[in-house]
Design a protein around this motif. Structure first.
Motif, PDB file in Angstrom:
ATOM      1  N   ARG A 108      55.341  39.825  41.081  1.00 16.13           N
ATOM      2  CA  ARG A 108      53.999  40.225  41.532  1.00 16.13           C
ATOM      3  C   ARG A 108      53.058  40.468  40.347  1.00 16.13           C
ATOM      4  N   ASP A 109      53.626  40.792  39.197  1.00 13.92           N
ATOM      5  CA  ASP A 109      52.808  41.176  38.047  1.00 13.92           C
ATOM      6  C   ASP A 109      52.447  39.994  37.147  1.00 13.92           C
ATOM      7  N   LEU A 110      53.145  38.864  37.288  1.00 13.11           N
ATOM      8  CA  LEU A 110      52.921  37.724  36.405  1.00 13.11           C
ATOM      9  C   LEU A 110      52.132  36.620  37.092  1.00 13.11           C
ATOM     10  N   ALA A 111      51.487  35.812  36.267  1.00  6.39           N
ATOM     11  CA  ALA A 111      50.710  34.672  36.771  1.00  6.39           C
ATOM     12  C   ALA A 111      50.808  33.540  35.759  1.00  6.39           C
ATOM     13  N   ALA A 112      50.432  32.352  36.193  1.00 11.78           N
ATOM     14  CA  ALA A 112      50.469  31.183  35.314  1.00 11.78           C
ATOM     15  C   ALA A 112      49.684  31.456  34.034  1.00 11.78           C
ATOM     16  N   GLY A 113      50.274  31.068  32.919  1.00 10.51           N
ATOM     17  CA  GLY A 113      49.632  31.259  31.624  1.00 10.51           C
ATOM     18  C   GLY A 113      50.114  32.467  30.860  1.00 10.51           C
ATOM     19  N   ASN A 114      50.747  33.432  31.546  1.00 10.89           N
ATOM     20  CA  ASN A 114      51.277  34.603  30.853  1.00 10.89           C
ATOM     21  C   ASN A 114      52.415  34.205  29.907  1.00 10.89           C
ATOM     22  N   THR A 115      52.552  34.987  28.838  1.00  7.75           N
ATOM     23  CA  THR A 115      53.657  34.801  27.896  1.00  7.75           C
ATOM     24  C   THR A 115      54.799  35.739  28.262  1.00  7.75           C
ATOM     25  N   VAL A 116      56.007  35.227  28.239  1.00 10.96           N
ATOM     26  CA  VAL A 116      57.212  36.023  28.466  1.00 10.96           C
ATOM     27  C   VAL A 116      58.107  35.865  27.245  1.00 10.96           C
ATOM     28  N   LEU A 117      58.566  36.979  26.696  1.00  7.31           N
ATOM     29  CA  LEU A 117      59.458  36.971  25.542  1.00  7.31           C
ATOM     30  C   LEU A 117      60.791  37.582  25.935  1.00  7.31           C
ATOM     31  N   ALA A 118      61.872  37.139  25.307  1.00  7.63           N
ATOM     32  CA  ALA A 118      63.203  37.650  25.622  1.00  7.63           C
ATOM     33  C   ALA A 118      63.988  37.883  24.342  1.00  7.63           C
ATOM     34  N   ASP A 119      64.978  38.783  24.449  1.00  8.32           N
ATOM     35  CA  ASP A 119      65.911  39.057  23.347  1.00  8.32           C
ATOM     36  C   ASP A 119      65.165  39.423  22.067  1.00  8.32           C
ATOM     37  N   ASP A 120      64.367  40.515  22.157  1.00  7.40           N
ATOM     38  CA  ASP A 120      63.589  41.018  21.024  1.00  7.40           C
ATOM     39  C   ASP A 120      62.654  39.968  20.435  1.00  7.40           C
ATOM     40  N   GLY A 121      62.109  39.103  21.321  1.00  5.13           N
ATOM     41  CA  GLY A 121      61.109  38.140  20.892  1.00  5.13           C
ATOM     42  C   GLY A 121      61.657  36.885  20.265  1.00  5.13           C
ATOM     43  N   THR A 122      62.979  36.724  20.247  1.00  7.14           N
ATOM     44  CA  THR A 122      63.554  35.510  19.653  1.00  7.14           C
ATOM     45  C   THR A 122      63.423  34.306  20.583  1.00  7.14           C
ATOM     46  N   LEU A 123      63.162  34.564  21.863  1.00  2.89           N
ATOM     47  CA  LEU A 123      62.940  33.485  22.829  1.00  2.89           C
ATOM     48  C   LEU A 123      61.543  33.649  23.419  1.00  2.89           C
ATOM     49  N   LYS A 124      60.802  32.544  23.492  1.00  6.20           N
ATOM     50  CA  LYS A 124      59.431  32.596  24.008  1.00  6.20           C
ATOM     51  C   LYS A 124      59.258  31.583  25.126  1.00  6.20           C
ATOM     52  N   PHE A 125      58.560  32.036  26.189  1.00  7.52           N
ATOM     53  CA  PHE A 125      58.305  31.189  27.348  1.00  7.52           C
ATOM     54  C   PHE A 125      56.851  31.351  27.785  1.00  7.52           C
ATOM     55  N   THR A 126      56.359  30.341  28.507  1.00 12.93           N
ATOM     56  CA  THR A 126      55.050  30.428  29.141  1.00 12.93           C
ATOM     57  C   THR A 126      55.232  30.253  30.647  1.00 12.93           C
ATOM     58  N   VAL A 127      54.586  31.127  31.426  1.00 12.11           N
ATOM     59  CA  VAL A 127      54.688  31.041  32.885  1.00 12.11           C
ATOM     60  C   VAL A 127      53.925  29.808  33.369  1.00 12.11           C
ATOM     61  N   GLU A 128      54.645  28.918  34.055  1.00 12.18           N
ATOM     62  CA  GLU A 128      54.014  27.732  34.631  1.00 12.18           C
ATOM     63  C   GLU A 128      53.482  28.008  36.028  1.00 12.18           C
ATOM     64  N   LYS A 129      54.276  28.715  36.829  1.00 13.33           N
ATOM     65  CA  LYS A 129      53.847  29.072  38.181  1.00 13.33           C
ATOM     66  C   LYS A 129      54.773  30.156  38.714  1.00 13.33           C
ATOM     67  N   VAL A 130      54.296  30.828  39.764  1.00 15.24           N
ATOM     68  CA  VAL A 130      55.097  31.843  40.456  1.00 15.24           C
ATOM     69  C   VAL A 130      55.170  31.442  41.919  1.00 15.24           C
ATOM     70  N   GLU A 131      56.397  31.286  42.407  1.00  8.15           N
ATOM     71  CA  GLU A 131      56.607  30.920  43.813  1.00  8.15           C
ATOM     72  C   GLU A 131      57.528  31.952  44.452  1.00  8.15           C
ATOM     73  N   GLY A 132      56.963  32.768  45.344  1.00  6.84           N
ATOM     74  CA  GLY A 132      57.777  33.813  45.966  1.00  6.84           C
ATOM     75  C   GLY A 132      58.327  34.755  44.910  1.00  6.84           C
ATOM     76  N   GLN A 133      59.651  34.902  44.870  1.00  2.00           N
ATOM     77  CA  GLN A 133      60.274  35.791  43.889  1.00  2.00           C
ATOM     78  C   GLN A 133      60.650  35.064  42.602  1.00  2.00           C
ATOM     79  N   ASP A 134      60.313  33.787  42.514  1.00  2.00           N
ATOM     80  CA  ASP A 134      60.720  32.969  41.377  1.00  2.00           C
ATOM     81  C   ASP A 134      59.577  32.776  40.383  1.00  2.00           C
ATOM     82  N   ILE A 135      59.899  32.935  39.093  1.00  2.00           N
ATOM     83  CA  ILE A 135      58.926  32.764  38.016  1.00  2.00           C
ATOM     84  C   ILE A 135      59.380  31.572  37.177  1.00  2.00           C
TER      85      ILE A 135
END
Length: 474
Positions: A108-135
């Motif tokens: 609910r909090d994310l939208a297309a274009g947001n940046t998502v980082l994982a594992d202390d920033g060693t992995l970087k992703f960009t949100v393409e779309k949000v469908e239901g509970q899936d990001i």
């Protein structure tokens, strides 16, 4: 006695009685449990073993709070740059097709274009779309998304309550099991800390506020004012702000905390190389040294002691590095805190103690306190003398063992509110335990005839041999 303290995270590599004893022998001062890993039965067992073999060692338990993590996965997906990874708040998946996270509202909090980082920033992703509970995320590099790794969404305001139901459950566990400190993730205001303290409902456990995002930095002064200690979690802080500012933010947080006489723990990757290698990098040694010179109360080891292959060597090395830094550091009684207004009685007592410690050959400072307040204040000034906090509360004894240059000592003596007779009784107890010796010149800080707001109103200096002769100590 160790001046700068070492906090060791307990994990599979170090949870046995034998390992706990060895950790303490090579330099551990505080044991940390990470509530994001293992179950409560495991933590309960470790707490029991710690109390059995190291009864005066304080225990810190981090509770997840608003920290977002991947869950335990049966399949940890690997990916290449440009490929799609799906995060989901649907807990029925195992990682083979979608990777569940522990925060139910993330979709609910994310939208297309947001940046998502994982594992202390060693992995970087960009949100393409949000469908239901899936990001749906586009990977910005190659990698593997593993179990229970942190997820950061900088510049996104999460709609989570400051204190969750899970927080309340874990806080109840900490109270029930006599934990000394609880670490609260992503603290962004003094009100957040106050709400945590209301849930705790008493003086213990004490609250360590983790400063690890922009909100925490923006409100660090009010957070330091109401917390019992601060932790600088540089992993999330570097991701939530910028890696270039991490060291500068560390210095700022330490300075603010010490202006409120609150201890600071510096954490994350201090000896990360030694998880798998026997020797550290020169940069890691430099990092530890500079944290001590900045004025931290403690440095912390995470994976290095939880799962590392060289945990003994790691703690022994950190002990050596912080001790050398402490020996190098000049007393900073006058420059420790930039306080423009020092009009309260404890401030004046601190100044007087600092002056006496410089002008007299004081060998030990003794604070006599139920709560440890005097030890906290004196410790923040970094005197060269060791501080002994004599208390009749075992929780205070353990808790003050986190403070820089301070050792808690239990005295089984009732403290009077209508006389000061307990003060010589406490000093005799310390003499009997050989905590103070005949040749010591000591300075004693206590409170006489306490009422609300009346703290640290008494200073004494004594040659211990004179006390022994006058009072007839054997």
């Amino acid at each position: 006695m160790n001046k700068t303290k070492i906090v060791c995270t307990i994990g599979p590599a170090t949870s046995s009685e034998e390992a706990l004893r060895e950790l303490h022998a090579v330099g551990m001062d505080m044991a940390r449990l990470n509530g994001s890993h293992a179950d409560l039965d495991w933590h309960r067992g470790v707490i029991a073993r710690l109390r059995k073999v190291l009864p005066t060692t304080p225990i810190l338990m981090d509770i997840p709070g608003r920290k977002i993590r991947t869950v335990q996965l049966k399949h940890e997906p690997s990916f290449r740059e440009g490929e799609t990874i799906i995060l989901t708040t649907d807990q029925s998946h195992d990682g083979s097709e979608k990777v569940p996270v522990n925060y139910a509202n993330l979709h609910r909090d994310l939208a297309a274009g947001n940046t998502v980082l994982a594992d202390d920033g060693t992995l970087k992703f960009t949100v393409e779309k949000v469908e239901g509970q899936d990001i749906h995320l586009r990977a910005e590099g190659d990698g593997t998304l593993r179990s229970r790794k942190g997820i950061n969404v900088p510049f996104v305001n999460l709609q989570t309550a400051p204190v969750t139901d899970r927080d309340r459950s874990m806080l109840a566990f900490c109270v029930e099991n006599g934990v000394d400190y609880v670490g609260i993730s992503f603290v962004e205001s003094g009100a957040h800390v106050e709400e945590i303290k209301k849930v705790i409902g008493g003086a213990s456990p004490r609250v360590v506020a983790k400063v690890e995002n922009r909100g925490g930095l923006a409100h660090v002064d009010e957070i330091a004012r109401v917390s019992d200690a601060l932790m600088i979690d540089r992993g999330d802080l570097s991701v939530e702000t910028s890696i270039e500012d991490v060291v500068l933010n560390q210095k700022r947080v330490i300075e603010v905390a010490r202006s409120h006489a609150k201890p600071v723990i510096v954490a994350t990757e201090m000896l990360h190389t030694m998880i798998e290698q026997r020797f550290p990098t020169k940069a890691e040694v430099s990092d530890i040294t500079n944290a001590v010179l900045d004025g931290c109360a403690a440095t912390m080891l995470s994976g290095e002691t939880a799962v590392g292959s060289y945990w003994r060597e790691c703690v022994a090395l950190m002990r050596s590095v912080v001790d050398k830094a402490d020996a190098f550091q000049h007393p900073v009684a006058e420059t420790a805190a930039k306080l423009e207004q020092r009009s309260q009685l404890p401030d004046a007592v601190e100044d007087a103690v600092a002056l006496l410690c410089r002008q007299l050959p004081i060998s030990k400072i003794v604070t006599i306190s139920v709560s440890g307040f005097a030890a906290e204040r004196i410790s923040s000034r970094r005197p060269r003398q060791e501080i002994i906090c004599a208390s009749n509360d075992p929780r205070t004894v353990r808790a003050t063992n986190l403070l820089h240059g301070t050792r808690g000592v239990f005295v089984d003596i009732p403290f009077s509110k209508t006389t000061t007779d307990h003060i010589p009784a406490c000093l005799k107890a310390l003499f009997d335990q050989k905590e103070i010796l005949p040749e010591d010149l000591i300075i004693v800080i206590a409170v006489g005839y306490p009422k609300s707001g009346n703290r640290m109103n008494l200073i004494q200096t004594h040659v211990v041999s004179d006390l022994a002769d006058t009072l007839g100590w054997a």
